[in-house]
Scaffold this motif. Structure first.
Motif, PDB file in Angstrom:
ATOM      1  N   PHE A  64      36.566 -12.408  36.723  1.00 32.22           N
ATOM      2  CA  PHE A  64      35.461 -11.621  36.203  1.00 32.22           C
ATOM      3  C   PHE A  64      34.565 -12.469  35.301  1.00 32.22           C
ATOM      4  N   GLY A  65      33.265 -12.421  35.546  1.00 35.48           N
ATOM      5  CA  GLY A  65      32.328 -13.199  34.747  1.00 35.48           C
ATOM      6  C   GLY A  65      30.931 -12.613  34.812  1.00 35.48           C
ATOM      7  N   ALA A  66      29.941 -13.417  34.449  1.00 32.85           N
ATOM      8  CA  ALA A  66      28.509 -13.084  34.472  1.00 32.85           C
ATOM      9  C   ALA A  66      28.063 -12.226  33.299  1.00 32.85           C
ATOM     10  N   GLU A  67      28.997 -11.797  32.445  1.00 35.42           N
ATOM     11  CA  GLU A  67      28.644 -11.054  31.242  1.00 35.42           C
ATOM     12  C   GLU A  67      29.784 -11.206  30.237  1.00 35.42           C
ATOM     13  N   PRO A  68      29.479 -11.155  28.948  1.00 41.66           N
ATOM     14  CA  PRO A  68      30.548 -11.258  27.943  1.00 41.66           C
ATOM     15  C   PRO A  68      31.484 -10.062  28.027  1.00 41.66           C
ATOM     16  N   ASP A  74      24.876 -19.574  24.628  1.00 40.46           N
ATOM     17  CA  ASP A  74      26.142 -18.854  24.576  1.00 40.46           C
ATOM     18  C   ASP A  74      26.945 -19.298  23.356  1.00 40.46           C
ATOM     19  N   ILE A  75      27.507 -18.331  22.657  1.00 36.92           N
ATOM     20  CA  ILE A  75      28.259 -18.597  21.448  1.00 36.92           C
ATOM     21  C   ILE A  75      29.756 -18.657  21.762  1.00 36.92           C
ATOM     22  N   THR A  76      30.373 -19.785  21.406  1.00 37.26           N
ATOM     23  CA  THR A  76      31.803 -19.981  21.667  1.00 37.26           C
ATOM     24  C   THR A  76      32.298 -21.111  20.780  1.00 37.26           C
ATOM     25  N   GLY A 112      28.869 -13.818  22.628  1.00 34.90           N
ATOM     26  CA  GLY A 112      27.500 -13.316  22.693  1.00 34.90           C
ATOM     27  C   GLY A 112      26.549 -14.469  22.917  1.00 34.90           C
ATOM     28  N   ARG A 113      25.277 -14.195  22.749  1.00 32.22           N
ATOM     29  CA  ARG A 113      24.259 -15.224  22.950  1.00 32.22           C
ATOM     30  C   ARG A 113      23.403 -15.335  21.703  1.00 32.22           C
ATOM     31  N   SER A 114      23.051 -16.577  21.377  1.00 34.28           N
ATOM     32  CA  SER A 114      22.259 -16.780  20.167  1.00 34.28           C
ATOM     33  C   SER A 114      20.838 -16.255  20.320  1.00 34.28           C
ATOM     34  N   ASP A 115      20.411 -16.016  21.547  1.00 34.84           N
ATOM     35  CA  ASP A 115      19.040 -15.541  21.722  1.00 34.84           C
ATOM     36  C   ASP A 115      18.943 -14.057  22.058  1.00 34.84           C
ATOM     37  N   ASP A 116      20.059 -13.377  22.286  1.00 37.24           N
ATOM     38  CA  ASP A 116      19.953 -11.932  22.523  1.00 37.24           C
ATOM     39  C   ASP A 116      20.826 -11.132  21.551  1.00 37.24           C
ATOM     40  N   ARG A 162      19.191  -5.280   9.973  1.00 32.41           N
ATOM     41  CA  ARG A 162      19.198  -5.369   8.507  1.00 32.41           C
ATOM     42  C   ARG A 162      19.794  -6.696   8.030  1.00 32.41           C
ATOM     43  N   GLY A 163      19.407  -7.758   8.721  1.00 21.04           N
ATOM     44  CA  GLY A 163      19.825  -9.098   8.332  1.00 21.04           C
ATOM     45  C   GLY A 163      21.206  -9.504   8.803  1.00 21.04           C
ATOM     46  N   VAL A 164      21.889  -8.647   9.556  1.00 20.64           N
ATOM     47  CA  VAL A 164      23.239  -8.940  10.032  1.00 20.64           C
ATOM     48  C   VAL A 164      23.202  -9.201  11.536  1.00 20.64           C
ATOM     49  N   ASN A 165      23.866 -10.283  11.959  1.00 22.45           N
ATOM     50  CA  ASN A 165      23.950 -10.595  13.384  1.00 22.45           C
ATOM     51  C   ASN A 165      25.028  -9.728  14.033  1.00 22.45           C
ATOM     52  N   VAL A 166      24.677  -9.059  15.123  1.00 23.39           N
ATOM     53  CA  VAL A 166      25.608  -8.161  15.813  1.00 23.39           C
ATOM     54  C   VAL A 166      25.631  -8.507  17.296  1.00 23.39           C
ATOM     55  N   PHE A 167      26.825  -8.714  17.823  1.00 23.05           N
ATOM     56  CA  PHE A 167      26.988  -8.934  19.257  1.00 23.05           C
ATOM     57  C   PHE A 167      27.643  -7.698  19.879  1.00 23.05           C
ATOM     58  N   PRO A 168      27.173  -7.268  21.045  1.00 18.00           N
ATOM     59  CA  PRO A 168      27.795  -6.111  21.697  1.00 18.00           C
ATOM     60  C   PRO A 168      29.300  -6.249  21.876  1.00 18.00           C
ATOM     61  N   SER A 169      29.795  -7.463  22.169  1.00 13.38           N
ATOM     62  CA  SER A 169      31.229  -7.644  22.390  1.00 13.38           C
ATOM     63  C   SER A 169      32.040  -7.341  21.132  1.00 13.38           C
ATOM     64  N   GLN A 170      31.444  -7.555  19.947  1.00 13.60           N
ATOM     65  CA  GLN A 170      32.134  -7.196  18.703  1.00 13.60           C
ATOM     66  C   GLN A 170      32.334  -5.686  18.623  1.00 13.60           C
TER      67      GLN A 170
END
Length: 432
Positions: free
Chosen positions: A209-213, A301-303, A324-328, A333-341
């Protein structure tokens, strides 16, 4: 079990020597044949002779997706079009797609690396591979297809979509290896359950499985619902397609095939190269590609890189799961959020399904995050008080993990739209 034991288990000294030899040849090729790189090197006072060690790699300029767009369609090709036997393209979010090309040698290398990836998952020529990645300009479908054929396995080129047919063929053809996006695999599991299909009675043994986090929690869901070993594969069209890195059965990260790619981790803000073990943006240099070699490509990509020996015996370093990705990534409110989190938090509870949507809006110049998540079937019929309690627990846990408050909206099962490709996880209304 290995596809190419000599390459996959060579010593680090041998591997570094091979990388340096191939890096030098690649630098000479792009300097000679790609005006973009020749100009960039000249601006930095670099010539091919400047590269004498692997440490010199960090002296070279980065390549970005914007560079690919600026040289659309074939400006970064290092061979004449008469030598290009195939092109692929990624859709991109704006403007024209990024185009990549392959010589016949590139196609052969790609097939070898996919065969190597399949063997990491325990596949052999006796397996039936149901390939539900999309065919066409997307690299997933054809990439897996040629690699499975190279292995000698039986390929079912069903592509994505038509889930009822997917499940029928899975039963009738005796599929043993499933390849698709993790979100689509979960969707197939749901549809199969509605049909009364018992996946434990099928010969499925592994899913690639791939193509998305996706998260470790989603792995548990996939393995439980489909009764298989769920493994992660990594790639991107600009570098090659799937098969740049692959998880082995130890499930401790994806081996990046260093005899073909040199990975680096950088600080996405400063470009500084980070030491092994630190998380940052993955940068890849291709060292065997002919048609479309890339120097220090910023994947976004962040890893992190794990250099520790793997129990499987492969000596190539591993990259940990893409978070996640550094560009999406969302900045709320100043906090970085990745959907996978968010996904990891939601799946901790066991009372929700792995289907969610992050809805971001702006009111009175302040950003707000609302998380829609499907409630598990057994929970939806419960009392209002229990549902309110679940909402509160989710909200508190999300605030603890992400560092921001978010509203949690519990919705009925099967409410959030399903995807037969990459799942859409974010609706950002701030841009509307």
């Amino acid at each position: 079990m290995y596809w190419d034991r000599e390459c996959e288990t060579m010593s680090r000294e041998q591997l570094r020597a091979l990388q340096l030899e191939r890096l030098k040849l690649t630098i000479e090729r792009v300097y000679r044949n790609v005006s973009f790189y020749r100009q960039r090197f000249a601006e930095m006072g670099i010539k091919p002779s400047s590269i004498r060690s692997l440490e010199d790699l960090r002296r070279l300029p980065f390549t970005t997706k914007q560079d690919l767009r600026d040289n659309y369609p074939f400006g970064l090709f290092a061979v004449p079009m008469s030598d290009v036997v195939r092109v692929h393209a990624s859709s991109g979010t704006t403007g024209k797609p990024t185009v990549v090309g392959y010589t016949q040698n590139d196609i052969n290398t790609w097939a070898e690396l996919i065969a190597r990836s399949l063997v990491c998952a325990g596949a052999t020529k006796f397996d039936v591979v149901q390939n539900a990645y999309g065919y066409g300009l997307f690299t997933g479908g054809l990439g897996l297809h040629f690699g499975a054929e190279r292995l000698g396995a039986t390929v079912v080129p069903v592509s994505g979509g038509n889930t009822q047919r997917q499940l029928m063929l899975m039963q009738d053809f005796g599929t043993t290896i499933l390849t698709c996006t993790p979100s689509y695999a979960l969707y197939m599991a749901e549809e199969g359950q509605k049909m009364g299909l018992d996946f434990k009675k099928l010969p499925l043994k592994a899913g690639i499985f791939g193509a998305e986090p996706w998260s470790e929690r989603m792995r548990q869901q996939l393995e439980e619902k489909l009764d298989l070993m769920a493994l992660d594969i990594y790639g991107l069209s600009e570098i090659m397609g799937p098969g740049v890195a692959m998880e082995c059965q130890a499930k401790q990260g994806m081996h990046i095939f260093e005899d073909h790619f040199i990975p680096e981790i950088i600080n996405p803000e400063t470009g500084e190269v980070l030491p092994p073990g630190e998380e940052g943006e993955l940068v890849i240099t291709t060292i065997t590609k002919e048609a479309f070699p890339l120097i220090r490509y910023r994947t976004r990509d962040i890893t992190r890189i794990d250099p520790e020996p793997c129990s499987c015996g492969r000596t190539h370093v591993r990259i940990r799961r893409i978070t996640g990705r550094s560009d999406d990534m969302l900045i709320i409110r100043g906090v970085n959020v990745f959907p996978s989190q968010v996904e990891s938090v939601l799946l901790e509870f066991g009372e929700t399904e792995p289907h969610y949507l992050l809805v971001v809006d702006r009111k009175a110049n302040l950003d707000y995050l609302e998380i829609w998540v499907e409630v598990a079937e057994h929970m939806f019929s419960d009392t209002v008080r229990k549902l309110e309690d679940l909402e509160q627990r989710l909200r508190e846990r999300i605030e603890s993990v992400l560092g921001i408050s978010a509203r949690v909206k519990l919705v009925e099962p099967n409410t959030i739209p399903r995807s037969e490709g990459k799942a859409k996880r974010v609706v950002d209304r701030r841009q509307i």
